[in-house]
Design a protein around this motif. Structure first.
Motif, PDB file in Angstrom:
ATOM      1  N   SER A 148      40.150  60.573  45.954  1.00 59.30           N
ATOM      2  CA  SER A 148      40.559  59.188  46.172  1.00 59.30           C
ATOM      3  C   SER A 148      40.992  58.902  47.607  1.00 59.30           C
ATOM      4  CB  SER A 148      41.699  58.812  45.213  1.00 59.30           C
ATOM      5  OG  SER A 148      42.891  59.480  45.568  1.00 59.30           O
ATOM      6  N   THR A 168      39.847  59.848  37.471  1.00 56.95           N
ATOM      7  CA  THR A 168      39.731  61.149  38.117  1.00 56.95           C
ATOM      8  C   THR A 168      39.454  61.013  39.590  1.00 56.95           C
ATOM      9  OG1 THR A 168      38.828  61.982  36.048  1.00 56.95           O
ATOM     10  CG2 THR A 168      38.552  63.362  37.990  1.00 56.95           C
ATOM     11  N   SER A 169      38.717  59.970  39.989  1.00 62.00           N
ATOM     12  CA  SER A 169      38.411  59.788  41.408  1.00 62.00           C
ATOM     13  C   SER A 169      39.342  58.801  42.060  1.00 62.00           C
ATOM     14  CB  SER A 169      36.967  59.313  41.561  1.00 62.00           C
ATOM     15  OG  SER A 169      36.807  58.051  40.948  1.00 62.00           O
ATOM     16  N   GLU A 174      43.757  67.244  44.787  1.00 60.20           N
ATOM     17  CA  GLU A 174      42.996  67.522  43.576  1.00 60.20           C
ATOM     18  C   GLU A 174      41.834  66.580  43.317  1.00 60.20           C
ATOM     19  OE1 GLU A 174      46.069  67.575  40.496  1.00 60.20           O
ATOM     20  OE2 GLU A 174      45.533  69.666  40.222  1.00 60.20           O
ATOM     21  N   SER A 175      41.713  65.486  44.075  1.00 56.75           N
ATOM     22  CA  SER A 175      40.637  64.538  43.797  1.00 56.75           C
ATOM     23  C   SER A 175      40.131  63.923  45.091  1.00 56.75           C
ATOM     24  CB  SER A 175      41.125  63.443  42.838  1.00 56.75           C
ATOM     25  OG  SER A 175      41.875  62.474  43.556  1.00 56.75           O
ATOM     26  N   VAL A 226      43.767  57.340  41.216  1.00 57.29           N
ATOM     27  CA  VAL A 226      44.287  58.741  41.100  1.00 57.29           C
ATOM     28  C   VAL A 226      45.264  59.356  42.104  1.00 57.29           C
ATOM     29  CG1 VAL A 226      43.603  61.157  40.741  1.00 57.29           C
ATOM     30  CG2 VAL A 226      42.110  59.374  40.003  1.00 57.29           C
ATOM     31  N   LYS A 266      39.031  66.853  48.160  1.00 52.20           N
ATOM     32  CA  LYS A 266      39.511  67.774  47.138  1.00 52.20           C
ATOM     33  C   LYS A 266      39.438  69.196  47.676  1.00 52.20           C
ATOM     34  CE  LYS A 266      38.744  69.285  42.378  1.00 52.20           C
ATOM     35  NZ  LYS A 266      37.982  69.075  41.121  1.00 52.20           N
TER      36      LYS A 266
END
Length: 266
Positions: A50, A257-258, A47-48, A227, A57
């Motif tokens: 990182s 978020t990241s 989802e991100s 994240v 993502k």
């Protein structure tokens, strides 16, 4: 009736037969993946960012059970090889030493996280000298979060994050029982299907407005940076969307978020 269903070339029976055939094919694939992975769901959608540049993502990641297919260099009782050990024995996964794991800290908000296992620390250990100083913001163990370790567990980090998860507040040291799976194979872009469906459901679900007098302004706290994932097999892995986290403007750390790679179950 079965003969008519099997031999139909048009009409409702043909439609029913195609639906049943597709459903059975999906079920067969799901059972095969479960038999190989030993965990359900066996796939998660990232989802991100990182874990960039090794995971992006929207990637779909196949995982296996936390104790399945354990190499000789894995931490005892798990299939997880830390980056520290991986660098010594040349065990590499997804562009770096050590295993990438999906874990869920029950004390943290949000979906499970997919990050790399960096170190294994023992109960009460001062792990400051073993850690990479580039991934900390402390001069000694007293200034370092989760040092000495309150219990045995993994120190983890997103490949694209500047700090360990346990330093930045993403998670406490990861207990073995929190590990939901070990990442094995990455399928680019395919996880967008799961993420799109999850976002669509989130935006179409009606939410009743709360009375103004009941709104608690204390809930608008800032969350620590860094994240996670979403389960990708029927249900990201494992997973749900990550909560939005806000960072004070004066800090240079990336936003939550990241910083955490969330995984939705697909």
């Amino acid at each position: 009736m079965l003969t008519r269903l099997r031999t139909a070339e048009e009409g409702p029976l043909l439609f029913v037969r195609e639906i049943l055939t597709s459903a059975l094919a999906v079920l067969a694939v799901g059972l095969l993946l479960f038999a190989v992975s030993g965990v359900w769901p066996p796939m998660v959608a990232v989802e991100s960012g990182s874990m960039e540049p090794h995971m992006y993502k929207g990637d779909l990641v196949f995982i296996t059970g936390p104790e399945r297919y354990a190499p000789d260099s894995a931490v005892e009782g798990t299939a997880v090889v830390t980056a520290e050990t991986g660098a010594e024995v040349d065990y590499r996964k997804f562009g770096g030493p050590g295993s990438v794991i999906v874990y869920d800290d029950p004390g943290a908000r949000g979906p499970p996280i997919i990050h790399r296992a960096m170190l294994w620390v023992e109960d009460g250990e001062n792990w400051y000298d073993r850690a990479n100083p580039e991934y900390m913001a402390a001069d000694n163990c007293r200034e370092l979060a989760n040092c000495p370790a309150e219990y045995s567990g993994f120190i983890t980090k997103g490949d694209n994050n500047p700090r360990y998860d346990q330093v930045s507040g993403i998670a406490d040291p990861v207990r073995p029982e929190w590990v939901q799976g070990v990442a094995r194979i990455r399928i680019p872009l395919l996880g967008w299907v799961r993420l799109t469906l999850a976002n669509s459901m989130a935006t179409t679900t009606p939410v009743a407005p709360a009375p103004v007098e009941l709104v608690d302004v204390t809930t608008m706290e800032t969350a620590a940076p860094d994240v996670s994932t979403t389960n990708a097999a029927g249900g990201d892995a494992p997973a749900t969307t990550a909560p939005l986290q806000v960072e004070p403007p004066e800090l240079s750390e990336p936003s939550a978020t990241s910083a955490r790679a969330d995984a939705l179950a697909a």
